[in-house]
Structures are given as C-alpha cells and as structure tokens.
Design a protein around this motif. Sequence first.
Motif, PDB file in Angstrom:
ATOM      1  N   LEU A  72       0.830  -1.210   0.000  1.00 28.92           N
ATOM      2  CA  LEU A  72       0.000   0.000   0.000  1.00 28.92           C
ATOM      3  C   LEU A  72       0.863   1.258   0.000  1.00 28.92           C
ATOM      4  O   LEU A  72       0.600   2.210  -0.741  1.00 28.92           O
ATOM      5  N   VAL A  73       1.901   1.262   0.849  1.00 25.79           N
ATOM      6  CA  VAL A  73       2.762   2.447   0.948  1.00 25.79           C
ATOM      7  C   VAL A  73       3.548   2.660  -0.342  1.00 25.79           C
ATOM      8  O   VAL A  73       3.736   3.802  -0.785  1.00 25.79           O
ATOM      9  N   SER A  74       4.019   1.586  -0.952  1.00 24.35           N
ATOM     10  CA  SER A  74       4.780   1.724  -2.197  1.00 24.35           C
ATOM     11  C   SER A  74       3.909   2.250  -3.336  1.00 24.35           C
ATOM     12  O   SER A  74       4.404   2.925  -4.242  1.00 24.35           O
ATOM     13  N   LYS A  75       2.611   1.931  -3.286  1.00 28.61           N
ATOM     14  CA  LYS A  75       1.693   2.411  -4.323  1.00 28.61           C
ATOM     15  C   LYS A  75       1.263   3.857  -4.094  1.00 28.61           C
ATOM     16  O   LYS A  75       0.938   4.570  -5.041  1.00 28.61           O
ATOM     17  N   ASP A  76       1.238   4.275  -2.841  1.00 28.04           N
ATOM     18  CA  ASP A  76       0.808   5.643  -2.518  1.00 28.04           C
ATOM     19  C   ASP A  76       1.632   6.158  -1.342  1.00 28.04           C
ATOM     20  O   ASP A  76       1.319   5.909  -0.185  1.00 28.04           O
ATOM     21  N   GLY A  77       2.703   6.855  -1.657  1.00 30.33           N
ATOM     22  CA  GLY A  77       3.599   7.359  -0.620  1.00 30.33           C
ATOM     23  C   GLY A  77       2.952   8.373   0.305  1.00 30.33           C
ATOM     24  O   GLY A  77       3.462   8.630   1.397  1.00 30.33           O
ATOM     25  N   MET A  78       1.815   8.942  -0.102  1.00 25.69           N
ATOM     26  CA  MET A  78       1.154   9.949   0.721  1.00 25.69           C
ATOM     27  C   MET A  78       0.553   9.357   1.992  1.00 25.69           C
ATOM     28  O   MET A  78       0.206  10.086   2.918  1.00 25.69           O
ATOM     29  N   ILE A  79       0.406   8.034   2.069  1.00 28.42           N
ATOM     30  CA  ILE A  79      -0.186   7.423   3.263  1.00 28.42           C
ATOM     31  C   ILE A  79       0.877   7.088   4.297  1.00 28.42           C
ATOM     32  O   ILE A  79       0.551   6.687   5.414  1.00 28.42           O
ATOM     33  N   PHE A 101       7.307   4.446  13.742  1.00 29.32           N
ATOM     34  CA  PHE A 101       7.082   5.594  12.871  1.00 29.32           C
ATOM     35  C   PHE A 101       8.175   5.726  11.824  1.00 29.32           C
ATOM     36  O   PHE A 101       7.910   6.068  10.669  1.00 29.32           O
ATOM     37  N   GLY A 102       9.414   5.467  12.222  1.00 29.86           N
ATOM     38  CA  GLY A 102      10.521   5.605  11.282  1.00 29.86           C
ATOM     39  C   GLY A 102      10.422   4.681  10.091  1.00 29.86           C
ATOM     40  O   GLY A 102      10.956   4.969   9.013  1.00 29.86           O
ATOM     41  N   SER A 103       9.705   3.564  10.239  1.00 34.25           N
ATOM     42  CA  SER A 103       9.586   2.595   9.145  1.00 34.25           C
ATOM     43  C   SER A 103       8.754   3.109   7.986  1.00 34.25           C
ATOM     44  O   SER A 103       8.832   2.584   6.877  1.00 34.25           O
ATOM     45  N   GLY A 104       7.940   4.135   8.238  1.00 29.27           N
ATOM     46  CA  GLY A 104       7.055   4.650   7.196  1.00 29.27           C
ATOM     47  C   GLY A 104       5.673   4.042   7.212  1.00 29.27           C
ATOM     48  O   GLY A 104       4.861   4.312   6.326  1.00 29.27           O
ATOM     49  N   ALA A 105       5.372   3.230   8.223  1.00 24.37           N
ATOM     50  CA  ALA A 105       4.027   2.641   8.332  1.00 24.37           C
ATOM     51  C   ALA A 105       2.997   3.741   8.573  1.00 24.37           C
ATOM     52  O   ALA A 105       3.283   4.729   9.251  1.00 24.37           O
ATOM     53  N   PRO A 106       1.786   3.592   8.030  1.00 17.72           N
ATOM     54  CA  PRO A 106       0.753   4.614   8.235  1.00 17.72           C
ATOM     55  C   PRO A 106       0.342   4.708   9.699  1.00 17.72           C
ATOM     56  O   PRO A 106      -0.073   3.715  10.306  1.00 17.72           O
ATOM     57  N   GLY A 107       0.459   5.872  10.270  1.00 16.76           N
ATOM     58  CA  GLY A 107       0.098   6.085  11.664  1.00 16.76           C
ATOM     59  C   GLY A 107       0.784   7.326  12.191  1.00 16.76           C
ATOM     60  O   GLY A 107       1.816   7.753  11.656  1.00 16.76           O
TER      61      GLY A 107
END
Length: 519
Positions: free
Chosen positions: A78-85, A324-330
Amino acid sequence: MGNNYKLLTDNYFENILVVFKSLLIGLAAGGVVVLYRITLTYAEQFAFGMYGFLKENLEFIPLVLLLLCMAACFLGFLVSKDGMISGSGIPQLEGMLRGYFGKRKSWLHTLCSKFLGGTIAIGGGLSLGREGPSIQLGACVAEGLGKKIGKGRLEKKILMASGASAGLAAAFNAPMAGVIFALEEIFKYFSPVILLSMMSAAVAADFVSKQVFGLAPIFNFEITQGMPLNSYWILVILGILLGGMGAFYNYVLLKTKMLYGKMKSLNTTIKIMIPFVMAGILGIIFPVVLGGGHRIIEELTLENGIGFLVIVFIIKFIFSMVSFGSGAPGGIFFPLIILGAAIGAIFAKIAIEYLGFDQELFNNFIIFAMAGYFTAIVRAPITGIVLIMEMTGSFTHILPLTVVAVTAYIVADLLKSPPVYEALLADLICKENSEEKEESHKKIVVELIVRHGSEFENLQVKDINWPGKSLLVGVKQGDRVIIPKGDTEIKVGDYLTVLTDINSECRIKEILNEMNEPL
C-alpha cells in the motif's frame, strides 16, 4: 483566480457560503473519522487478544509471525503504491496546502489506503496514533467534496484545512483543539472566513463524534486539588525537563528516519516488517507498550515504582521510533502524549517521595507533562494547552499548563530543535523532484499577512524586491481593498495578494514567507 480574489475581499455572501460548505465538510469528515476510530478500537482489541492468546500458547509463535509478515507485506504494498499514506499524514497535508506533491494519487485512493493501512498497523500492535491519519482522512474527504462544491484553489484549500480541523476534533472529542491546530500548525495564519470555516467543521465533526462515543473526555483523571501558587517553581523545572526531552525526541526521530533511509538494500516492505516483528516480541514479553498507549495510562499510578515507569517510558519510546521511522501509516501525536504522561508520572513520583509534595497532585503532574512534551516536540503551545484541557475534561489548569508549555517551548527553541512536522515536511520535499518547472499558463494567488519587523513593513511597493514570476495585485487594509501602485505603502497587518503561475507557487511562497519573517 477571480474566485480566490473575491474570497479575500468583500464578497460577504461568498464567505458565508464557504462557512456552510465547511459545515458540510465537518459532518462528512466526522462520519469517516468516527468510523476510523471504531475500526481502530476493534483492531487494537484484536492485537491485545492475539498476543494474550499467544502468551498462553507459545506453540503458535511461528503462525503469528507469519501473519505479521503477511500484514507487513500488504502494508508495504500500500505504501509503495501511494507514498502519501506513509507516516502521520500531517506533513503531507501541509505540503499540499503549500503547493507541493502535485503528482499524487487521487483523494479517494489515499483515503481508502490510509484507512486500511492504519487499521493494519494498529491491528499488528505498532506504536502509532490515530490523530495524524484522522487529520489526513478529514482533509481527503474535504478535497473530494471540494472538487464538487469548492470555487477556486484558495477556497478548496480552506475546505481542506477545515476537513483537517474536523478530523482532529472527531479523533479526540476536542473541537477547539482541532481549530487551533489547523490555524497554528497547518494554515499558519487566519482571516475571519478561515476561522469561522474551521470552527464550523470542527463543531460539526465533534457533534457526530459525541453522538457515537458520548460526552466523556478521552482521559478520565481524578483531580482533587489545584497546584498551590507557592509551588509553581517546580513547574518551571518540569518545563525545562520536558523541553530537553522533547528536543531529544525530535533528534532521535529524525535520526531514525535517516537510518531507515540509508538502508538502500531494504525495500519498503522489509522496513515495515521490522516494527511488526518487534511488536510480536513485545506482545509476548511487554504488551503494555503496544498500540497508541491507552494501556500505559492505566499503569500510571502511585502504586507502581519509578523503575517500572522508567522501563515503560524507554521501551515505548524506542518502539515508537521504530514504528514511525519505518514509514508505516500512523501518527506520533497520541504516542508522544502518552510518553509525556509517563514523564509526568515519573516526575510526580520523585516530587512526592523526595520533595514532599502532596499525593493528590500526582495526576496534575501527568496532565502538565502531556502539554509540555507536546509543545516541545510540535512547537504548538496553544494547541497543546487546549488539547489537553479538552482531552482530560479539566479546565482549571490553564495557568500551570501555560507555565509548563511556555517553558518547554523556550528550552526546545534554545536547543535549536526543529518543530517535528516542519522537519518531516522538509524531508518529504527533499525527496520530491526539485527541477525547475516551466511557467504554467494557469495563474493562482498567494496571500500573506504583513508581520511586524518584516521586509515589507512601511515600504512602498516600488521599493520591495518582489520575487520573479510574481505580481502584487491586491492590498487589503482592514475593510478597504486597494489596487496597489508603485507609491502604495505597505503596513503591518495588511493582506497582500500576489499573483503567480501554478508551477511557481511553492517557490514564491517560500520567498515571500522568508521576506515576511521579522528582521
């Protein structure tokens, strides 16, 4: 451009219409965020239930680890498809309102991906909050509706900021904090139409939220007495501690993001898998630190020793950084408030056991520390004070809260710690293509309010070094709109309307904001 200009001048009918549109935005955004809160509640219950079962049935560890890795893989997709999340969403929203991130997925794609991604992250037990995603979800709803009912880019941006205000209001049952955060952190300035629009959206969203979750505040601290005036000296000490700890938080968070960024050999999925595996380990040996942090609040009591509270803080701090540093949505909003509460509990234990303070003040110190730690990290003191008052339902602490928040702010500023969302936005901007763009035929207006001590103050238009590809087209002094001429003198408090092309918007805003800083 005409619609934007009208919104900044004397078209009262248009202004009132924007307020009613914001009211509609608030109802819609409130509904989405309430659904998100409900979903996250079940997701967090699932996480604690899963790890509770695993603790009693260790033979299922391989199965749970496989489940966590699968969740991380899907989240990475999901993150790779939409970096805004990725992350909280607040820096992304600020960037969008400033004109960045023009090439991005649709608002509906971002909304659905953020909703699903945030749910999976909490379902896995990651130390992330709901507030940042709620703000972004509210803004996404506003962007979608704004395409249908908004007139002009400026009005659409006001509606997006109103949606953000509604998102925070619904997330925490805190309408005034939603308004102030949107003004203090996102929009950075306000006019009557902006203020009324955000208030309408926040109140509407809060109404929707209270219909579902009731009138009770988020935290239910029992406060039996106020802080004695002759004891305010200790609040200054607490503020100094929180300022230093807040600066340390920002430093570690940015370094963690940088460390993840340097792992070129690891793709997005593997990076997100790291906190999921960590959650699996902590879920067995120390589950209290999982999720946003509601379980930690239950442990902040006089009965628990200082050593235990320190361990809770350290593990929650590290886990929050990794998550948070991993880039997971939250978001980081709620976890950092919980960390502030833990600092307050530790400080209270020391004050009570070694400095002779009354035990009845234990919860008071927790509340003060929440506001101070938030202020030191986000650098939004008014939001911190109002947010904590609304979240605790206690409005008798405004003076001590202010003392702690202001002290923490000054200390963090002296330590040259950047506001966390500004730093995260700067990192995102660096990743965006910075090549010079050709001038577009589409024109927009940029507005700013002249500040005391800026380069504009008391100068004539002809004497100001205006940036290239920009043209001053309007000056509003009070209720009077002036068509600027070379000898028009700019005064403090004037609303300047500058015309530029759409591809130069970001650069022009940055230059004008630098010129508007006090000399």
